[in-house]
Write a protein that holds these residues in place. Structure first.
Motif, short mmCIF file in Angstrom:
data_model
loop_
_atom_site.label_atom_id
_atom_site.label_comp_id
_atom_site.label_asym_id
_atom_site.label_seq_id
_atom_site.Cartn_x
_atom_site.Cartn_y
_atom_site.Cartn_z
N LEU A 141 0.84 -1.20 0.00
CA LEU A 141 0.00 0.00 0.00
C LEU A 141 0.87 1.25 0.00
CD1 LEU A 141 -2.83 -0.89 2.54
CD2 LEU A 141 -2.96 -0.83 0.05
N PRO A 142 0.60 2.19 -0.89
CA PRO A 142 1.36 3.45 -0.89
C PRO A 142 0.77 4.43 0.13
CG PRO A 142 -0.25 3.50 -2.65
CD PRO A 142 -0.38 2.14 -1.99
N ALA A 143 1.53 5.45 0.43
CA ALA A 143 1.00 6.54 1.23
C ALA A 143 -0.05 7.29 0.43
CB ALA A 143 2.13 7.50 1.62
N ALA A 144 -1.17 7.60 1.07
CA ALA A 144 -2.20 8.39 0.40
C ALA A 144 -1.61 9.73 -0.03
CB ALA A 144 -3.38 8.62 1.34
N ALA A 145 -1.94 10.14 -1.24
CA ALA A 145 -1.45 11.41 -1.76
C ALA A 145 -2.50 11.99 -2.71
CB ALA A 145 -0.12 11.24 -2.49
N LEU A 146 -2.80 13.26 -2.53
CA LEU A 146 -3.71 13.96 -3.43
C LEU A 146 -2.92 14.53 -4.61
CD1 LEU A 146 -5.77 15.92 -0.77
CD2 LEU A 146 -6.63 14.08 -2.24
N PRO A 147 -3.57 14.67 -5.77
CA PRO A 147 -2.90 15.35 -6.89
C PRO A 147 -2.49 16.76 -6.47
CG PRO A 147 -4.92 14.26 -7.63
CD PRO A 147 -4.92 14.19 -6.13
N THR A 148 -1.26 17.12 -6.78
CA THR A 148 -0.72 18.41 -6.34
C THR A 148 -0.88 19.46 -7.41
OG1 THR A 148 1.51 17.88 -7.12
CG2 THR A 148 0.94 17.23 -4.86
N ASP A 149 -0.85 20.72 -7.00
CA ASP A 149 -0.91 21.83 -7.94
C ASP A 149 0.44 22.12 -8.58
OD1 ASP A 149 -3.71 22.57 -7.56
OD2 ASP A 149 -3.10 23.18 -5.55
N ARG A 150 1.50 21.68 -7.95
CA ARG A 150 2.85 21.88 -8.47
C ARG A 150 3.66 20.61 -8.27
NH1 ARG A 150 0.83 26.30 -6.65
NH2 ARG A 150 1.01 25.71 -4.46
N PRO A 151 4.70 20.40 -9.07
CA PRO A 151 5.53 19.19 -8.90
C PRO A 151 6.11 19.13 -7.50
CG PRO A 151 6.05 20.29 -10.98
CD PRO A 151 5.16 21.22 -10.22
N ARG A 152 6.23 17.92 -6.99
CA ARG A 152 6.79 17.72 -5.66
C ARG A 152 8.30 18.02 -5.70
NH1 ARG A 152 4.66 15.18 -1.48
NH2 ARG A 152 3.00 14.30 -2.80
N PRO A 153 8.82 18.91 -4.85
CA PRO A 153 10.25 19.21 -4.86
C PRO A 153 11.09 17.98 -4.52
CG PRO A 153 9.02 20.83 -3.57
CD PRO A 153 8.09 19.71 -3.86
N GLU A 154 12.28 17.92 -5.08
CA GLU A 154 13.17 16.80 -4.74
C GLU A 154 13.50 16.79 -3.25
OE1 GLU A 154 16.64 16.57 -7.12
OE2 GLU A 154 15.57 16.64 -9.04
N GLN A 155 13.71 17.97 -2.70
CA GLN A 155 13.97 18.11 -1.26
C GLN A 155 12.66 18.49 -0.58
OE1 GLN A 155 16.89 17.60 0.29
NE2 GLN A 155 16.19 18.15 2.33
N PRO A 156 12.18 17.68 0.39
CA PRO A 156 10.92 18.02 1.06
C PRO A 156 10.98 19.42 1.68
CG PRO A 156 11.64 15.82 1.68
CD PRO A 156 12.76 16.43 0.90
N THR A 157 9.87 20.13 1.60
CA THR A 157 9.78 21.46 2.18
C THR A 157 8.75 21.45 3.30
OG1 THR A 157 8.06 22.13 0.62
CG2 THR A 157 10.36 22.50 -0.03
N LEU A 158 8.80 22.49 4.14
CA LEU A 158 7.95 22.54 5.32
C LEU A 158 7.16 23.84 5.39
CD1 LEU A 158 10.55 21.13 7.90
CD2 LEU A 158 8.65 19.89 6.86
#
Length: 452
Positions: A200-217
Motif C-alpha cells: 500500500l502506498p502513502a495516500a497522496a492527493l494530486p498536487t498543484d505543483r511538482p513535488r520538490p526533490e527536497q521536502p519542504t515545510l
C-alpha cells in the motif's frame, strides 16, 4: 549537565530538523492571554520549577558521528523572555504572539523550549509557550502550562499546589520502548504493521505543483466546523451502529481522499498517544506513534463499510501502538509511510478544563486562549479533529509548495459533503455520491446554458 537517551520518534524529528533547521513546522504552541498583572520574577521561579520537573524542557539535542544525543542542562538555564510592547492592541499582540511561535529552534545549542511574555499593559499580556515537537505533543503543551501556573499560584498564594517531581524520567520511557521492540510482543506488533502496510502506498492527493526533490515545510491552515446539529447527528448515528464518531469521520475522510484522486488503496496515519502508564500521563514528552490505517475502495464500497473498517483497524492498532512505525522496512525506494495524517483531540479532556472554549483562572490570573496557527507544512496534509461537547472542528494544515488554498478548500468541501450524505444514507456507495449539491448543480447548469 548530563546526557540521556532519545526515542525512535525523536530521532526522526531530529533528522527532519536537520533538513530545514530554520522551519517552524514542528513548533508546538500554547499561548494564553492574561488579563491581570503578571509578576515576571515569580513567573521565572515557576518556570525553573517547571523545567526541573520535566527534564525534556531543559534538554538540548546535539549531533555526533553516531547520530543525535540528548544533553540535559540545569533548570536555571531556561529563562523567561520578557518583551515589553506598550500600547499593543489585540491585533498587534496576536501578530507578535504568532511571530514568537514561529521563531525556529537551535536544538543543539539552545534546546527545544521557550516561554515568551509579551506585555502590552500592566494588566494585559500574552504568554507564549513554544516547544519543538521533539520534546512535546498536544497533551504535553497543556500539561506544561497547567504545571507552570500551578507553580505560579503556589508562590502568590492563589492556589495551585506545587507538584512533586515526575516519578520517572525520559530515559526510563526510552528503555521501556527498546525492551518492547526486542520482546516477542514487539516482534508480533512489527509483523502486524508489516502485513497491514504491505503493497500500500502513502495516500497522496494530486498536487498543484511538482513535488520538490527536497521536502519542504512551508504551510498554511484551512478549517472545517460542523454545526452543533450535524455534530449531534454524527454522535447519534455512530452510537446507533456501535461506532465512534472518529471512525465515522475518518471513514468519510478516506472516502474524500479516494474521490479526490488518491486512488483505490492507500495508507493514512492516525497519530495516537503512547501514554500507557501512570508515570507518563503527567509527563511532558513526545508520547506519540502513528497508526497506519488502510483505505480500500471498490465500486460497491459503502460508507458504512469504510466506517467499520476504520474502527476495526483503530481498535486493533491500539494494541500495537507501542511499536514505532518508523522502524518498518522500506527506505527511500518505498517512499514515506505517510504523506497524510488525521487525528482526534478531545479538547474537553485536555489538562486545563475550559480554556479551549472560555476564560479560566490560571494561578489566580484571568486567562483565555490565544489560538495562534502552528505546525503547518509538516506533511502534504495533516488534519486535527477537535472534539468538544457541542461540535467537531477540523484543522487542515497543508504544504503550500504543493497545494493552493483553493485546492485544499475543495477537498474540505468534498469531505463535508460526504459527511452530510453519509448521515442521510450510511448504506450509500461512496462512488455514487455527486460531489456537487443539487441546488449548486442546478445553478451551474443554468450558468452553462446562459440562463440569467
Amino acid at each position: 549537565m548530563s546526557t540521556g537517551l532519545i526515542s525512535t520518534g525523536q530521532e526522526g524529528l531530529w533528522l527532519a530538523h536537520q533538513l530545514d533547521p530554520d522551519s517552524s513546522a514542528y513548533n508546538v504552541v500554547l499561548a494564553v492571554r492574561l488579563r491581570d498583572p503578571v509578576r515576571a520574577d515569580v513567573l521565572q521561579d515557576a518556570l525553573t520549577a517547571l523545567v526541573l520537573r520535566h527534564e525534556l524542557l531543559r534538554s538540548r539535542f546535539p549531533g555526533t558521528d553516531a547520530g543525535p544525543t540528548r544533553v540535559t542542562d540545569p533548570a536555571d538555564s531556561v529563562r523567561l523572555d520578557v518583551r515589553d510592547v506598550p500600547g499593543a492592541d489585540e491585533e498587534e499582540l496576536f501578530r507578535l504572539a504568532r511571530r514568537a511561535a514561529e521563531e525556529p529552534f537551535r536544538l543543539a545549542d539552545e534546546g527545544a523550549f521557550r516561554a515568551v511574555l509579551l506585555r502590552g499593559a500592566p494588566d494585559d499580556a500574552v504568554l507564549v509557550t513554544v516547544t519543538h515537537h521533539i520534546v512535546s505533543d498536544a497533551t504535553s503543551q497543556w500539561l506544561l502550562v497547567r504545571d507552570l501556573f500551578a507553580e505560579y499560584g503556589a508562590r502568590t498564594g492563589q492556589g495551585g499546589a506545587t507538584r512533586p517531581p515526575a516519578p520517572t524520567g525520559w530515559d526510563q520511557h526510552v528503555c521501556a520502548e527498546r525492551e518492547f521492540i526486542a520482546s516477542p510482543r514487539g516482534e508480533r506488533s512489527a509483523a502486524h504493521w508489516r502485513d497491514l502496510c504491505r503493497g500500500l502506498p502513502a495516500a497522496a492527493l494530486p498536487t498543484d505543483r511538482p513535488r520538490p526533490e527536497q521536502p519542504t515545510l512551508n504551510g498554511a491552515t484551512a478549517e472545517l466546523t460542523l454545526p452543533a446539529i450535524t455534530s449531534r447527528r454524527l454522535r447519534e448515528a455512530a452510537a446507533e451502529r456501535a461506532l465512534t464518531p472518529f471512525a465515522w469521520l475518518l471513514g468519510t475522510f478516506q472516502s474524500a481522499l479516494h474521490r479526490c484522486g488518491a486512488g483505490d488503496a492507500f495508507l493514512v496515519g492516525c497519530p495516537v498517544t503512547t501514554r500507557f502508564t501512570p508515570a507518563t500521563r503527567e509527563a511532558v514528552g513526545y508520547y506519540v506513534n502513528s497508526l497506519p490505517v488502510a483505505g480500500r475502495f471498490l465500486p460497491a464500497t459503502t460508507f458504512l463499510e469504510t466506517f467499520e473498517a476504520a474502527q476495526r483497524q483503530l481498535r486493533t492498532g491500539i494494541a500495537h501502538a507501542r511499536h514505532p512505525v518508523e522502524l518498518l522496512p522500506g527506505g527511500a525506494d518505498r517512499g514515506p509511510l505517510f504523506r497524510i495524517v488525521c487525528t482526534l483531540i478531545a479538547v474537553d479532556r485536555l489538562p486545563i478544563p475550559g480554556l479551549y472554549e472560555d476564560r479560566v483562572r490560571l494561578g489566580g490570573l484571568r486567562a483565555e486562549l490565544c489560538d495562534v496557527p502552528q505546525q503547518e507544512g509538516q506533511l502534504d496534509l495533516a488534519v486535527e479533529v477537535l472534539q468538544n461537547s457541542a461540535e467537531f472542528r477540523a484543522v487542515l494544515r497543508y504544504n503550500t509548495d504543493l497545494f493552493d488554498r483553493e485546492t485544499v478548500e475543495r477537498f474540505r468541501d468534498t469531505w463535508r459533503r460526504l459527511i452530510d450524505v453519509s448521515l442521510d444514507t450510511p448504506a450509500a456507495r461512496v462512488a455514487d455520491v455527486g460531489l456537487v449539491a443539487v441546488d449548486d448543480l442546478a445553478r451551474l447548469i443554468a450558468l452553462g446554458a446562459g440562463a440569467p
